[in-house]
Each structure stands twice: as C-alpha cells, then as structure tokens.
Motif scaffolding. Structure first.
Motif, PDB file in Angstrom:
ATOM      1  N   LYS A  12      71.521 -70.180  46.838  1.00 22.82           N
ATOM      2  CA  LYS A  12      72.864 -69.767  45.698  1.00 22.82           C
ATOM      3  C   LYS A  12      74.155 -69.873  46.730  1.00 22.82           C
ATOM      4  O   LYS A  12      73.940 -69.717  48.050  1.00 22.82           O
ATOM      5  N   GLY A  13      75.289 -69.459  45.412  1.00 21.94           N
ATOM      6  CA  GLY A  13      76.600 -69.357  45.476  1.00 21.94           C
ATOM      7  C   GLY A  13      76.742 -67.898  46.289  1.00 21.94           C
ATOM      8  O   GLY A  13      75.577 -67.022  46.732  1.00 21.94           O
ATOM      9  N   GLY A  14      77.615 -67.765  46.778  1.00 21.15           N
ATOM     10  CA  GLY A  14      77.922 -66.383  47.123  1.00 21.15           C
ATOM     11  C   GLY A  14      78.529 -65.220  46.404  1.00 21.15           C
ATOM     12  O   GLY A  14      79.390 -65.216  46.393  1.00 21.15           O
ATOM     13  N   LEU A  15      77.613 -64.848  45.416  1.00 22.96           N
ATOM     14  CA  LEU A  15      77.256 -64.199  44.557  1.00 22.96           C
ATOM     15  C   LEU A  15      76.372 -63.145  44.245  1.00 22.96           C
ATOM     16  O   LEU A  15      75.466 -63.835  44.796  1.00 22.96           O
ATOM     17  N   LEU A  27      73.736 -66.115  38.260  1.00 20.72           N
ATOM     18  CA  LEU A  27      72.737 -65.582  39.052  1.00 20.72           C
ATOM     19  C   LEU A  27      73.253 -66.567  40.047  1.00 20.72           C
ATOM     20  O   LEU A  27      72.747 -66.152  41.508  1.00 20.72           O
ATOM     21  N   GLY A  28      74.574 -67.466  40.473  1.00 19.40           N
ATOM     22  CA  GLY A  28      75.004 -68.029  41.943  1.00 19.40           C
ATOM     23  C   GLY A  28      73.408 -68.829  42.080  1.00 19.40           C
ATOM     24  O   GLY A  28      74.102 -69.341  43.206  1.00 19.40           O
ATOM     25  N   THR A  29      72.356 -69.418  41.721  1.00 15.72           N
ATOM     26  CA  THR A  29      71.790 -70.583  41.497  1.00 15.72           C
ATOM     27  C   THR A  29      72.532 -71.510  41.722  1.00 15.72           C
ATOM     28  O   THR A  29      73.415 -72.352  41.032  1.00 15.72           O
ATOM     29  N   ILE A  30      71.977 -72.178  42.784  1.00 22.15           N
ATOM     30  CA  ILE A  30      72.869 -74.003  42.859  1.00 22.15           C
ATOM     31  C   ILE A  30      71.779 -74.953  42.237  1.00 22.15           C
ATOM     32  O   ILE A  30      70.318 -74.793  42.688  1.00 22.15           O
ATOM     33  N   ASN A  31      71.267 -75.191  41.338  1.00 22.71           N
ATOM     34  CA  ASN A  31      70.924 -76.738  40.589  1.00 22.71           C
ATOM     35  C   ASN A  31      71.092 -77.802  41.505  1.00 22.71           C
ATOM     36  O   ASN A  31      71.998 -78.230  41.828  1.00 22.71           O
ATOM     37  N   ASP A  77      91.271 -77.821  55.921  1.00 23.71           N
ATOM     38  CA  ASP A  77      91.316 -77.168  56.909  1.00 23.71           C
ATOM     39  C   ASP A  77      89.983 -76.326  57.334  1.00 23.71           C
ATOM     40  O   ASP A  77      89.944 -76.622  58.728  1.00 23.71           O
ATOM     41  N   ILE A  78      89.912 -75.761  56.670  1.00 25.90           N
ATOM     42  CA  ILE A  78      88.878 -74.670  57.113  1.00 25.90           C
ATOM     43  C   ILE A  78      86.941 -75.821  56.686  1.00 25.90           C
ATOM     44  O   ILE A  78      86.319 -75.762  57.859  1.00 25.90           O
ATOM     45  N   GLY A  79      86.649 -76.501  55.810  1.00 27.28           N
ATOM     46  CA  GLY A  79      85.726 -77.071  55.397  1.00 27.28           C
ATOM     47  C   GLY A  79      84.818 -76.793  54.808  1.00 27.28           C
ATOM     48  O   GLY A  79      84.737 -75.626  55.168  1.00 27.28           O
ATOM     49  N   MET A  80      84.615 -77.334  54.213  1.00 29.21           N
ATOM     50  CA  MET A  80      83.787 -76.624  53.354  1.00 29.21           C
ATOM     51  C   MET A  80      82.096 -76.756  53.330  1.00 29.21           C
ATOM     52  O   MET A  80      81.591 -75.860  52.774  1.00 29.21           O
ATOM     53  N   LYS A  81      81.833 -77.231  54.462  1.00 21.30           N
ATOM     54  CA  LYS A  81      80.471 -76.791  55.054  1.00 21.30           C
ATOM     55  C   LYS A  81      80.829 -75.239  55.704  1.00 21.30           C
ATOM     56  O   LYS A  81      80.172 -73.759  55.471  1.00 21.30           O
ATOM     57  N   HIS A  90      83.026 -73.558  46.232  1.00 17.29           N
ATOM     58  CA  HIS A  90      82.270 -72.852  47.479  1.00 17.29           C
ATOM     59  C   HIS A  90      80.972 -74.262  48.391  1.00 17.29           C
ATOM     60  O   HIS A  90      80.758 -73.611  49.558  1.00 17.29           O
ATOM     61  N   ILE A  91      81.125 -75.087  48.101  1.00 16.87           N
ATOM     62  CA  ILE A  91      80.325 -76.087  47.982  1.00 16.87           C
ATOM     63  C   ILE A  91      80.596 -76.999  48.664  1.00 16.87           C
ATOM     64  O   ILE A  91      81.820 -77.729  47.942  1.00 16.87           O
ATOM     65  N   PRO A  92      80.395 -77.990  49.630  1.00 15.64           N
ATOM     66  CA  PRO A  92      80.515 -78.881  49.720  1.00 15.64           C
ATOM     67  C   PRO A  92      79.778 -80.409  47.710  1.00 15.64           C
ATOM     68  O   PRO A  92      78.773 -79.455  47.957  1.00 15.64           O
ATOM     69  N   VAL A  93      80.966 -80.951  47.402  1.00 21.08           N
ATOM     70  CA  VAL A  93      79.926 -82.037  46.029  1.00 21.08           C
ATOM     71  C   VAL A  93      81.007 -83.165  46.376  1.00 21.08           C
ATOM     72  O   VAL A  93      82.361 -83.341  46.896  1.00 21.08           O
ATOM     73  N   ASN A  94      79.875 -83.785  45.888  1.00 26.05           N
ATOM     74  CA  ASN A  94      80.376 -84.920  46.454  1.00 26.05           C
ATOM     75  C   ASN A  94      79.520 -85.982  45.082  1.00 26.05           C
ATOM     76  O   ASN A  94      78.369 -86.185  44.477  1.00 26.05           O
ATOM     77  N   VAL A  95      80.194 -86.186  44.089  1.00 27.97           N
ATOM     78  CA  VAL A  95      80.023 -87.086  42.149  1.00 27.97           C
ATOM     79  C   VAL A  95      78.979 -87.838  42.295  1.00 27.97           C
ATOM     80  O   VAL A  95      78.170 -88.290  42.156  1.00 27.97           O
ATOM     81  N   VAL A  96      79.095 -88.348  43.790  1.00 30.41           N
ATOM     82  CA  VAL A  96      78.538 -89.682  43.754  1.00 30.41           C
ATOM     83  C   VAL A  96      76.796 -89.868  43.718  1.00 30.41           C
ATOM     84  O   VAL A  96      75.812 -90.031  43.099  1.00 30.41           O
TER      85      VAL A  96
END
Lengths: 148, 412
Positions: free
Chosen positions: B332-335, B176-180, B294-298, B206-212
C-alpha cells in the motif's frame, strides 16, 4: 486554541451522558435531519401544550459537538414559550456565527460551545439541533395557522 | 533519503500550531510545497510572465518554453512515450471529466457498461454517472474485500464482457492506500476491447509510475499532491485515441481555423487545452517533478512503506482502534485510515489539531466505500517525504489523548 478551551467539561458531560435522549409518544414536532458532510444525525421530538414546550427529546448519533449541543438545547427549551424558544435559538445561532448578541447571558452553559467558532467547518455540527428545532417550529406554526 | 533534511526545504512545516510543532499528516489531501517551487512561481511572475503560444515577443517565447518544458517533465515522470499525449488540466477531477465527456459521450451507448470499483473517489464515480445519464450506458463496480482492503479480482472476469467499454480504476486508494494491479486489469480489460482509465492522483506522488508498463489508455494526476501548486492537473492519453476524440472545451488555443459555422481543431495536445492555461502552476509542477526526481521515486516509496509499517505497528498498540486497508505495508501507499467505535472522526481530527497534528477526518470523497466499510467517516494519516517516525509517535500519543478526552475526562 487549546484542547481544554474547546472540549470543555460541560460539553463532554452532555456528550457522555446525553439528557432527554429517546422518543416522545406525543410529539407535535417530529423531524429527522442530518449533516451529510460528517454523518451527524438527529431525530427531534417536541410536544407543545398551550403554546409552551411541554416535552422535548432527541435521538441521534454523531460527533461530540453536535450531540452535546442538542442535549443542552433540550434542557434549555423545556417549559419555554414558543417565542422565547425561538429567541433563544436565534441568540445561539448569532453567537455561533460570530456576532456578539446582547442577550448572550441567557444562553447559560451553552456559551461553552462558543469555542467551536474557531473551527468553521464544525459550526454546523453545533447548529444541527437548533436548525432542526427552528424548522420544526415553523412548520408546526404553519400547520396550526399561527404566524410563522 | 533523510526526511529531517528534506523537511528544511518546506517552509510551511516550520511552524507551531496551537502551541505545538506542526505534524502534517494530511498529504493525501494536499502536500506541502518546497521552497524551490514557491520561488520559481514568484520568479516566473516577476521575470518571464506572458501568455503562451501566441505572443511573438521574448517573454512569450520564454513562457512557452517553460510551459512546454513542464509538459515534457510530467510526461517523462509517468513514463509516457512522449509529451503530445500529455494534456494539462486544472485538476485530476477535471482530467477524469475530460475523459468521461470527450471520450465517454461519443463512445457509450445504451447497453454499454462502465466498470469502476468500490474504492473510487467521487470524481471517478460521478463523472461516469453523468456520462451514463447522457448515453444510456450503466455503471458496474468491482467489489472491495473489506477485510483484506483489496479489490475482489475473482469477480473481475464475471464483470467484464463485450458490453464493457471503459474500465476506470484508481491506481492507489485514497482511503485504504491499496495499490491496485493496474497492468493485470489493463490486460484483462483489453481482452474485451475496453478502454482503461487509471486515476493516479494518489499514486504519482508516491510510487514510480510507468504508463506503458501499466498498459492503461488514460492516466490522470494532479500537481498539488506531489509538491506542486494547486490548479494544475494532467491526463495522459494514447495518441491514437486522443486523435479521434472530440475536444473537451471550445475556445482559443484549441483551434486551427474558425468560421461562423464551424472550426477545425489544433493538433495534440493543444486540441484539449482551450483558453489560457495555468502557466505558472504548470511551471511550478515541473520544478516539483525535478525535486521528486532528485530524491528518486523508489526512495520516496521505500520511505513511505517504512513509515506506513511503523504507523501500523504503533497505532495497532491502541486499544479499540480499527485500521482499514491492507495489513501489509508493502502493498500500500503511505497512509493509514482508522476509526474508533465510540468516537466520531471529527472529534479525533479536532482534538489532534489542538495538539498540532493535521489529519483528514471525514468520508474522503468516497461515500460508497464508507458505506461498504460500515462507518460514516474515518480518520486518515497520510505520509510524505518529509514525515518522520517521531511524528508517527506524536500521532500515537495524540490518539491516546483523544481517547482520554472523549472517554474519561481530560486528565491533563
């Protein structure tokens, strides 16, 4: 491979207007099989009289390759002796598995499905009906005490 | 970012398939690799190849430095407090199994519950089923709202209780591409004392991730969906949880000392890395992460949101198409996953392939979700940094051809 080579008109014709679709009231072989990976499924009905295929039909849903292959199979099998039908099924399987069977000419229109070979994951779609028939025939013979 | 420039870094994209320039829209299955990653793997095998952590010679030192450097890069990339909690595995699947085996089998008991969701990949379902079979725990699932393409959060409180020992949820749905909202889920799960496992296989690329910030206790990912090689995945875990866990596999590297009847285990993260690891693949993943940074996740996410919006608009123009997942591309993610009432997904996939367009057609290793959506399979177009709006147009035109072929003669 081009679109026209794979999706030949005869395949699309059988897919859009399947032959012998429906159930048989008197069936010696009645078997449901599916292709769990893609969700193709069929119910095959075969009526055998005096060693010959007197009636054959199917119900099912799935991709064009599976449904067209089954529809073409039912047309071909009608009236055949068990032995000839088994031979035809094995010839078809051999063709789909990339062997060049000598009696390929006997397949007629079914040769249109040869292009599916190029898509290994879809060969099992084309074989679904045939494998179901062979399995059904084997248990029919076992039940009737004929050599498998 | 400029996708047309980025494309030039990916050798695979520069080819014709069935007489058409390749349009690669199967990034949810695996991404392509940039030349920098391919070159580094070759360079490593030609110049530095050696085993890690045990050879005292120069090549061994170089290989170890590169391998441990890759670990630091992955840990930084997901915002982990440090590399000690970052364990390399062969895949995200193996990473989830590591948690389900090494944590699940020692912490679950009859009466306990594992809470997953209806939009999980099989790897985050079956690995827990196996753990439950061995321990007597049971599985519950957060339902999916099919119309909205999101989890039904109002059901969450009713599902969580002091019996809940694990909440294992995907960060981004592969169908679904849903970002939970993982941080919200983590907070509520921690209130009942549950451990939170987050499957980031479709998120980290696909998206910036920060586990904290996500607040999870375990975070899982894989290299090959994020420009890296196959054969390398990872799980990050909270160090205090990893410390008290038993090892996953036994063998070399994971031990401190061994007698015939017992062994003591190595420190983190080596306790969980038995045997020779996929060294070149880990180093390749490190280079892939440099490339993405180098591209940047944002910028990566912004690009995919834009493509996703455009795809929803163009595909929405096609009559008879049914699109699954959130309507709002920002969420959502790019799908884009879709189906046609009368055309099987495999026919869609095969016809698009004859036009040089690669998509995924099938159940996407998410059969419970397919049942919920009421379809045997869907077709999925999933985008990445090198995809363009022109390619979305090619997909749109390809789908019109699919309809023409299947419904009304070739008309070519």
């Amino acid at each position: 491979m081009s679109l026209e080579e794979l999706y030949k008109e005869v395949i699309l014709d059988h897919y859009r207007s399947p032959r012998n679709k429906g159930t048989l009231n008197e069936a010696d072989i009645e078997l449901h099989r599916d292709n769990p990976l893609c969700g193709d499924e069929i119910d095959l009905y075969v009526d055998i009289k005096d060693g010959k295929i007197a009636g054959v039909s199917f119900d099912g849903k799935g991709c064009s390759i599976s449904q067209a292959s089954i529809s073409m199979m039912t047309e071909k099998l009608m009236g055949m002796s068990q032995e000839d039908a088994e031979g035809l099924a094995n010839t078809f399987k051999a063709m789909m598995q990339g062997e060049d069977p000598q009696d390929e000419d006997s397949l007629g229109d079914l040769v249109a499905l040869k292009g599916v070979q190029k898509y290994p994951v879809r060969i099992k779609c084309a074989l679904l009906g045939w494998n179901t028939f062979l399995e059904g025939l084997k248990s029919y013979r076992e039940k009737h005490g004929e050599p498998a | 970012m400029n996708a047309n420039e980025i494309r030039k870094d990916f050798p695979t994209l520069d080819q014709e398939v069935n007489g058409h320039p390749l349009v690669y829209l199967d990034n949810g299955a695996t991404s392509q690799r940039p030349r920098a990653v391919i070159d580094e793997i070759k360079r490593f095998y030609e110049e530095d190849n050696s085993n890690v952590h045990r050879s005292v010679h120069t090549l061994g030192e170089r290989a170890t430095l590169l391998y441990e450097g890759a670990r630091e890069k992955v840990a930084d990339f997901i915002g982990a407090p440090g590399p000690r909690g970052l364990i390399f595995t062969k895949s995200a699947t193996e990473a989830l199994n590591l948690v389900a085996y090494a944590w699940g089998r020692h912490h679950l008991a009859p009466g306990d519950e594992v809470l997953i969701s209806e939009m999980e990949h099989h790897s985050n379902i079956v690995s827990w089923q196996l753990a439950c079979q061995d321990t007597g725990a049971t599985i519950k699932a957060i339902p999916v709202d099919v119309d909205e393409g999101i989890l039904e959060f109002d059901k969450l409180d009713g599902l969580l209780s002091n019996r809940t020992k694990v909440v294992a949820v995907t960060h981004v749905s592969n169908v679904l591409g849903t970002i939970n909202p993982i941080s919200e889920i983590s907070a509520r799960a921690h209130e009942v004392g549950a451990v939170v496992v987050c499957d980031g296989a479709q998120a980290a690329p696909h998206i910036p991730v920060n586990v904290v910030e996500l607040g999870c206790d375990f975070y899982v990912g894989t290299g090959h969906k994020m420009c890296g090689p196959t054969g390398i995945g990872f799980v990050w875990g909270r160090e205090e949880i990893l410390e008290e866990m038993n090892p996953f596999h036994g063998g070399g590297e994971m031990i401190l000392d061994v007698w015939m009847d017992r062994a003591t285990y190595n420190e983190l993260p080596y306790k969980f890395e038995a045997g020779t690891p996929p060294i070149a693949a880990a180093i390749g993943l490190g280079v892939a992460i440099d490339y993405l940074n180098d591209i940047g996740m944002k910028a990566v996410h912004d690009h995919e949101v834009e493509l996703g919006k455009y795809a929803m608009q163009r595909l929405g123009e096609i009559s008879g198409i049914k699109i699954f997942g959130p309507r709002d591309a920002d969420r959502k993610g790019g799908l884009v996953s879709f189906s046609f009432e009368e055309i099987h997904a495999h026919d869609v996939g095969t016809i698009l392939d004859t036009l040089g367009i690669a998509v995924r057609a099938g159940h996407h290793c998410a059969k419970p979700l397919m049942r919920k959506l009421g379809v045997p399979a869907t077709t999925r177009a999933s985008f990445y940094i090198y995809n363009t709006k022109d390619e979305v147009d090619r997909l749109h035109d390809g789908l019109l051809q699919v309809q023409k072929t299947m419904q009304g003669g070739l008309g070519l």
